[in-house]
Design a protein around this motif. Structure first.
Motif, PDB file in Angstrom:
ATOM      1  N   HIS A  74       0.847  -1.191   0.000  1.00 14.10           N
ATOM      2  CA  HIS A  74       0.000   0.000   0.000  1.00 14.10           C
ATOM      3  C   HIS A  74       0.890   1.250   0.000  1.00 14.10           C
ATOM      4  CE1 HIS A  74      -3.018   2.916   1.306  1.00 14.10           C
ATOM      5  NE2 HIS A  74      -3.945   2.017   1.029  1.00 14.10           N
TER       6      HIS A  74
ATOM      7  N   LEU B  66      -8.160   4.483   6.172  1.00 10.49           N
ATOM      8  CA  LEU B  66      -7.086   4.065   7.066  1.00 10.49           C
ATOM      9  C   LEU B  66      -7.401   4.440   8.501  1.00 10.49           C
ATOM     10  CD1 LEU B  66      -4.037   5.083   4.867  1.00 10.49           C
ATOM     11  CD2 LEU B  66      -5.106   2.835   5.079  1.00 10.49           C
TER      12      LEU B  66
ATOM     13  N   ALA C  11      -6.011  -3.025   1.867  1.00 13.50           N
ATOM     14  CA  ALA C  11      -6.215  -2.453   3.196  1.00 13.50           C
ATOM     15  C   ALA C  11      -7.571  -2.827   3.776  1.00 13.50           C
ATOM     16  CB  ALA C  11      -6.067  -0.933   3.141  1.00 13.50           C
TER      17      ALA C  11
END
Length: 677
Positions: A453, A590, A504
């Motif tokens: 990522h 995130l 993610a």
């Protein structure tokens, strides 16, 4: 690049050669740099007794490294060492550079010897063409002239290789020199590496020495012992202050070593040890600080700031943070336990630092695939040591599948030759990553290049809570930002590649989503793998539910205003990898979930039977056929997960308590058993 004498730095000092070609039948002629009209024939100083440092270079003990540094410095700091500043290249750096190696100009601390990187010359020489600036102890070249000397060399080399970056590595005083040169030449592709910059000289205790020494009679020639006593007195004073602050004895020892190293090497031997020389050196530091600080706003170069947290000669920790705030394109690394002589520290060297921070490139733009250099044994052992707690806590079990379909313990089922693509499940927070990458390298010598990522490579807004230094190990071990271009290059290099289609979203899953795949409906990686005839290996990993329980996930945190703002701010700084995907799979916001730790269980990996694409290029160009293989891979990963979840129930050593008991009776080196595959 122009020719520079390739001779031992301990037996020869070589002036910068401005001529572009030389013959092998006559000695070349060199320019001093500060005097362009002065042409001197090549000359050497014979010191056959100088020890060979390259044979001792791998000794990472602080005291030994410091002693070797001082021992070798004396060959460049004697009373016979006259003349103006000049460049030399160390023989230890060798000539086996990687193709298109950039030039590294090392700018020394106030000692001027140019040997600050001497213990790492051999490894640096594999990556760079190294030139070191030597400023004789008796030289009185003012700071502006030193700037011009470096600047002339910089411009000359840039004209010859305009598309190749030039590294300016500055230690202490040299960092000031590098900053001024970079500020004056914003059009040149310069990469700055600043170690414990002396831009903080005015705030240091060294600054207090200057008026004291200036008040001494100039005709008073201070002997070696007197100056050393003066330095010891300064150390003692600092030690008292350190004691008041509850600083450890180790800090005092580190301080003593730093001071002795700096001042022993300032002047080399007694003949050139004088108040005049000491005053000149401190004035030069003062001038460097005065010239550099007003120009910090003009520094546009890519900059890596290295700060020692235990530097008691200069306030380097605070100064590093200040420079990081003022220099736009900068990154910072702080080494908490290191002293002033950062590159003499047993735990740190410039090669490892540049690799870990992705600061090594050979063109104007960093190519994460082509610019990458594999880890040395030292770098690998350091990475393994940093992540040894995961091995100790979870005792990973790795299983692979042979060509005949048989499952065996170990990695013998993994093809040695690439290209190979590993496609699998991403556990919570990606805890499975380090054991996977490190085990492959240690047991099979296979370097697994992870498609990672962008969070691992992003330069985040200053003041962000995210510390990207935690990803240094993965960059050292070959991780690259996930992109079709990088994937193509890795396939072309026949690499072993690690890809997580769930990304993610899978590694930051919500409550109740353990071992659930979040793969997009379609993926182009199958057709790209087929283009290169790659083998695709599906794999699964389980054990996250044995190690911790998810308490607060994304949904919970988004209900709290302050956490919601932090999540949005961080996510806005990162590239959205799934901008063309709608719905739940596009949500890769995130965040840091709150996890309640359990008594550690065990991690289990199963690498399925390799699926060959060689000979199926034409077939898999068809999108429908590629989608069929994609669904087959997804089903295989789910099958691996189901197999592991069921089989771990029969592992008598699933609990850490049973594993500890086994190690107590059999020793820590013996592999802990598990279930029969």
């Amino acid at each position: 690049m122009s020719i520079i004498g390739n001779i031992s730095c301990y037996s020869h000092v070589v002036q910068h050669l401005h001529q572009q070609t030389v013959t092998t039948t006559a000695p070349p002629r060199f320019s001093y740099g500060t005097k362009d009209t002065s042409r001197l024939p090549y000359a050497s100083v014979t010191t056959n007794s100088a020890p060979n440092l390259s044979r001792q270079i791998n000794n990472r003990n602080n005291n030994v490294r410091l002693g070797l540094y001082l021992e070798h410095s004396k060959y460049l700091t004697t009373s016979k060492d006259g003349g103006p500043p000049r460049w030399f290249t160390p023989l230890e750096s060798g000539s086996s550079h990687v193709p298109n190696s950039p030039l590294l100009l090392y700018l020394p601390g106030i000692d001027g010897s140019g040997l600050g990187l001497s213990l790492d010359h051999s490894r640096l020489g594999e990556m760079f063409d190294i030139w070191c600036l030597h400023i004789p102890a008796t030289d009185r070249t003012p700071f502006p002239e030193l700037v011009k000397l470096v600047e002339r060399t910089l411009k000359s080399e840039n004209r010859q290789s305009p598309d190749t970056p030039i590294y300016l590595v500055g230690q202490s005083f040299g960092a000031c020199l590098a900053l001024v040169v970079a500020a004056r030449n914003p059009e040149i592709d310069i990469i700055l590496v600043l170690a414990n910059s002396a831009t903080s000289f005015n705030d240091s205790q060294l600054r207090l020495l200057l008026p004291l020494l200036e008040a001494m009679p100039k005709e008073l020639d201070v002997g070696f012992s007197y100056v050393m006593n003066l330095m010891k007195g300064m150390v003692s004073t600092m030690a008292v202050e350190s004691t008041k602050k509850k600083t450890s004895r180790q800090t005092y020892t580190r301080l003593y070593e730093d001071v002795m190293a700096m001042f022993l090497n300032l002047f080399g031997v007694t003949e050139v040890f004088s108040v005049e020389t000491l005053v000149w050196k401190l004035r030069l530091l003062d001038a460097a600080c005065s010239h550099a600080n007003p120009r910090l706003h003009a520094v546009k170069s890519q900059t890596l700031i290295l700060s020692s947290g235990n530097d008691l000669l200069l306030p380097s920790r605070h100064e590093g943070e200040r420079l990081h705030h003022l220099i736009t394109k900068s990154e910072i690394r702080t080494f908490d336990d290191s002293g002033h002589m950062l590159f003499m520290d047993e735990d740190h060297d410039l090669v490892n630092i540049l690799k870990a921070t992705s600061f090594y490139r050979r063109k104007r733009e960093l190519d994460y695939v082509l610019d990458y250099l594999p880890p040395s044994p030292y770098e690998f052992n350091k990475a393994r040591e940093l992540h040894s707690y995961i091995e100790a806590a979870f005792s990973p079990v790795m299983l692979s599948t042979l060509e005949n379909g048989r499952i065996v313990r170990g990695l013998s089922g993994i093809p040695s030759e690439g290209p190979v693509l590993f496609v699998g499940y991403h556990m919570l927070l990606g805890l499975e990553l380090s054991p996977l990458v490190l085990r492959f390298f240690s047991e099979r010598g296979i370097l697994v290049r992870g498609m990672a990522h962008p969070i691992m490579f992003n330069k985040f807004k200053k003041g962000s809570l995210l510390d990207t230094s935690q990803f240094d190990t993965y960059r050292t071990m070959g991780a690259v930002p996930v992109s079709p271009t990088n994937l193509f290059k890795l396939f072309k290099q026949k690499s072993h590649i690690l890809l997580y289609p769930g990304g993610a979203r899978e590694a930051l899953h919500r409550k109740g989503e353990e071992y659930k795949l979040f793969w997009p409906e379609h993926s182009e990686f199958v057709r790209m793998a087929a283009r290169f005839g790659a083998k695709i290996i599906p794999f699964g990993v389980v054990g996250e539910d044995d190690s911790g329980e998810l308490i607060t996930d994304y949904e919970d945190q988004m209900k709290i205003p302050c956490l919601r703002r932090l999540i949005q701010d961080l996510s806005n700084q990162v590239i959205n990898l799934r901008s063309n995907v709608e719905g739940e799979l596009a949500n890769q916001a995130l965040h840091i979930p709150l996890i309640f730790p359990k008594i550690p269980g065990r991690f289990y990996y199963l690498f399925g039977k390799p699926i060959k694409t060689l000979g199926r290029q034409q077939e898999l160009r068809n999108k429908d056929k590629a989608d069929e293989l994609y669904l087959e891979l997804k089903a295989e990963v789910e099958s691996c997960l189901s197999y592991l979840k069921e089989k771990r129930k029969t592992d008598p050593y699933r609990s850490i308590l049973s594993r500890l008991a086994y190690q107590l009776s059999h020793g820590t080196e013996k592999e802990i058993p598990t279930f029969e595959p």
